[in-house]
Design a protein around this motif. Structure first.
Motif, PDB file in Angstrom:
ATOM      1  N   LEU A 104       0.877  -1.169   0.000  1.00 10.41           N
ATOM      2  CA  LEU A 104       0.000   0.000   0.000  1.00 10.41           C
ATOM      3  C   LEU A 104       0.913   1.218   0.000  1.00 10.41           C
ATOM      4  N   VAL A 131       0.644  -5.026   3.358  1.00 12.03           N
ATOM      5  CA  VAL A 131      -0.763  -5.321   3.649  1.00 12.03           C
ATOM      6  C   VAL A 131      -1.106  -6.745   3.206  1.00 12.03           C
ATOM      7  N   TYR A 187      -1.640  -1.215  -3.955  1.00 10.86           N
ATOM      8  CA  TYR A 187      -2.748  -0.311  -3.654  1.00 10.86           C
ATOM      9  C   TYR A 187      -2.196   1.092  -3.530  1.00 10.86           C
ATOM     10  N   CYS A 232      -2.002   8.617   2.489  1.00  7.79           N
ATOM     11  CA  CYS A 232      -1.853   8.201   3.874  1.00  7.79           C
ATOM     12  C   CYS A 232      -2.495   9.252   4.778  1.00  7.79           C
ATOM     13  N   LEU A 287      -9.181  -5.509   0.106  1.00  6.49           N
ATOM     14  CA  LEU A 287      -8.333  -4.970   1.165  1.00  6.49           C
ATOM     15  C   LEU A 287      -9.209  -4.519   2.339  1.00  6.49           C
ATOM     16  N   ALA A 346     -10.687  -3.058   5.836  1.00  4.99           N
ATOM     17  CA  ALA A 346     -10.464  -1.754   6.458  1.00  4.99           C
ATOM     18  C   ALA A 346      -9.289  -1.778   7.421  1.00  4.99           C
ATOM     19  N   GLU A 400      -6.704  -3.308   7.246  1.00  3.47           N
ATOM     20  CA  GLU A 400      -5.426  -3.417   6.540  1.00  3.47           C
ATOM     21  C   GLU A 400      -5.129  -2.138   5.756  1.00  3.47           C
ATOM     22  N   ARG A 401      -5.906  -1.096   5.989  1.00  5.73           N
ATOM     23  CA  ARG A 401      -5.701   0.133   5.201  1.00  5.73           C
ATOM     24  C   ARG A 401      -4.936   1.208   5.953  1.00  5.73           C
ATOM     25  N   TYR A 402      -4.685   0.993   7.213  1.00  7.23           N
ATOM     26  CA  TYR A 402      -3.855   1.907   8.009  1.00  7.23           C
ATOM     27  C   TYR A 402      -4.299   3.364   7.881  1.00  7.23           C
ATOM     28  N   PHE A 440      -5.328   4.877   5.283  1.00  5.31           N
ATOM     29  CA  PHE A 440      -5.154   5.433   3.936  1.00  5.31           C
ATOM     30  C   PHE A 440      -6.515   5.587   3.252  1.00  5.31           C
ATOM     31  N   VAL A 475      -7.663   4.723   0.094  1.00  5.93           N
ATOM     32  CA  VAL A 475      -7.187   3.929  -1.039  1.00  5.93           C
ATOM     33  C   VAL A 475      -8.042   4.211  -2.262  1.00  5.93           C
TER      34      VAL A 475
END
Lengths: 137, 137
Positions: free
Chosen positions: A90, A101, A128, A132, B111, B113, B115-117, B119, B121
């Motif tokens: 990502l 990820v 992805y 951020c 992906l 949520a 796992e999106r840290y 971001f 996306v």
DNA sequence: TTCTTGACTTGGACATTGTCCAATGTAGGA
DNA sequence: TCCTACATTGGACAATGTCCAAGTCAAGAA
């Protein structure tokens, strides 16, 4: 990380100060340095290490399957030591930050046979992209 | 392809012989040339075209969303005129041949949520790798 | 421990890909 | 037809990576 060094020595890898330092620099999670960054960090510990050695060592680690080469921006390749756990990346579109990820499902199974054009498909890379939290402002 | 040129002219793009030739080179399916390849092909029709102009024009076409920039090997970027139909790429690990492919499902939704840290996306690129029929031997 | 040797490292030249800039040329509107 | 802002050009420069001959050293042998 010393497991890594032991493992490589077991495979006939000669253990030099230079290789040890490069391996140490690559220790950690969410590490994705360029070759030049690895060189700069390695030189903090071993000032006389050369660029050529860093490139050589990174190439060997990739060949040995201990490090993954990642190209997220068409510029310098980045080196990811998290090679033993399948993952994807990502990337922040603005600042370039990279996170490892783990998507659900297997992206490979999403490619139907009639879309394979007779290829023997063996791997898939997913990147992805987005902003951020710091860059979303 | 002339639709492309008309469309760009409507957006204030000045239509020069050089830009016309670059656009013509990029016409077709499964086209993924490097900038140097585009330059060589363009020079067959317009021998005095410069490298700088080819780079400039490709960059503009990317900015305008008419061409997609693809990096499959960490070397030269490739330019894909198939920008108006979402697709991914299938690359031969030996000879480098690239095909446009259409996976089932939406990779973005794979992906989770957590796992999106944090971001936002917005895009995803998928590269399938394997051996093409000719290289599988 | 010391010796030996083949593998490793080094620095610098070179290759590839891409960017930048000042000078020149030209598309398209007035 | 003329103007002028935009486009093109060639060459210098930058970033990244590769290659090589000469010197160095890790690790097994004695």
């Amino acid at each position: 990380m010393s497991d890594l060094l032991e493992r490589l020595r077991g495979r006939g890898w000669r253990l030099t100060a230079q290789r040890r330092v490069v391996a140490e620099v690559l220790d950690g999670d969410h590490v994705h340095y360029t070759a030049d960054e690895v060189h700069a960090l390695a030189a903090e510990r071993l000032p006389e290490i050369s660029r050529a050695t860093v490139y050589n060592t990174l190439g060997e680690l990739v060949t040995l399957g201990e490090v993954i080469e990642v190209t997220t921006d068409g510029r310098a390749k980045r080196y990811d030591p998290n090679a033993h756990h399948a993952h994807q990346h990502l990337v922040c579109a603005r600042c370039g930050t990279i996170r490892d990820v783990h998507p659900s499902g297997d992206p490979l199974s999403d490619l139907p046979a009639q879309e394979r054009y007779g290829f023997a498909v063996s791997a898939v890379e997913v990147t992805y992209r987005g902003l951020c939290p710091d860059c979303a402002t």
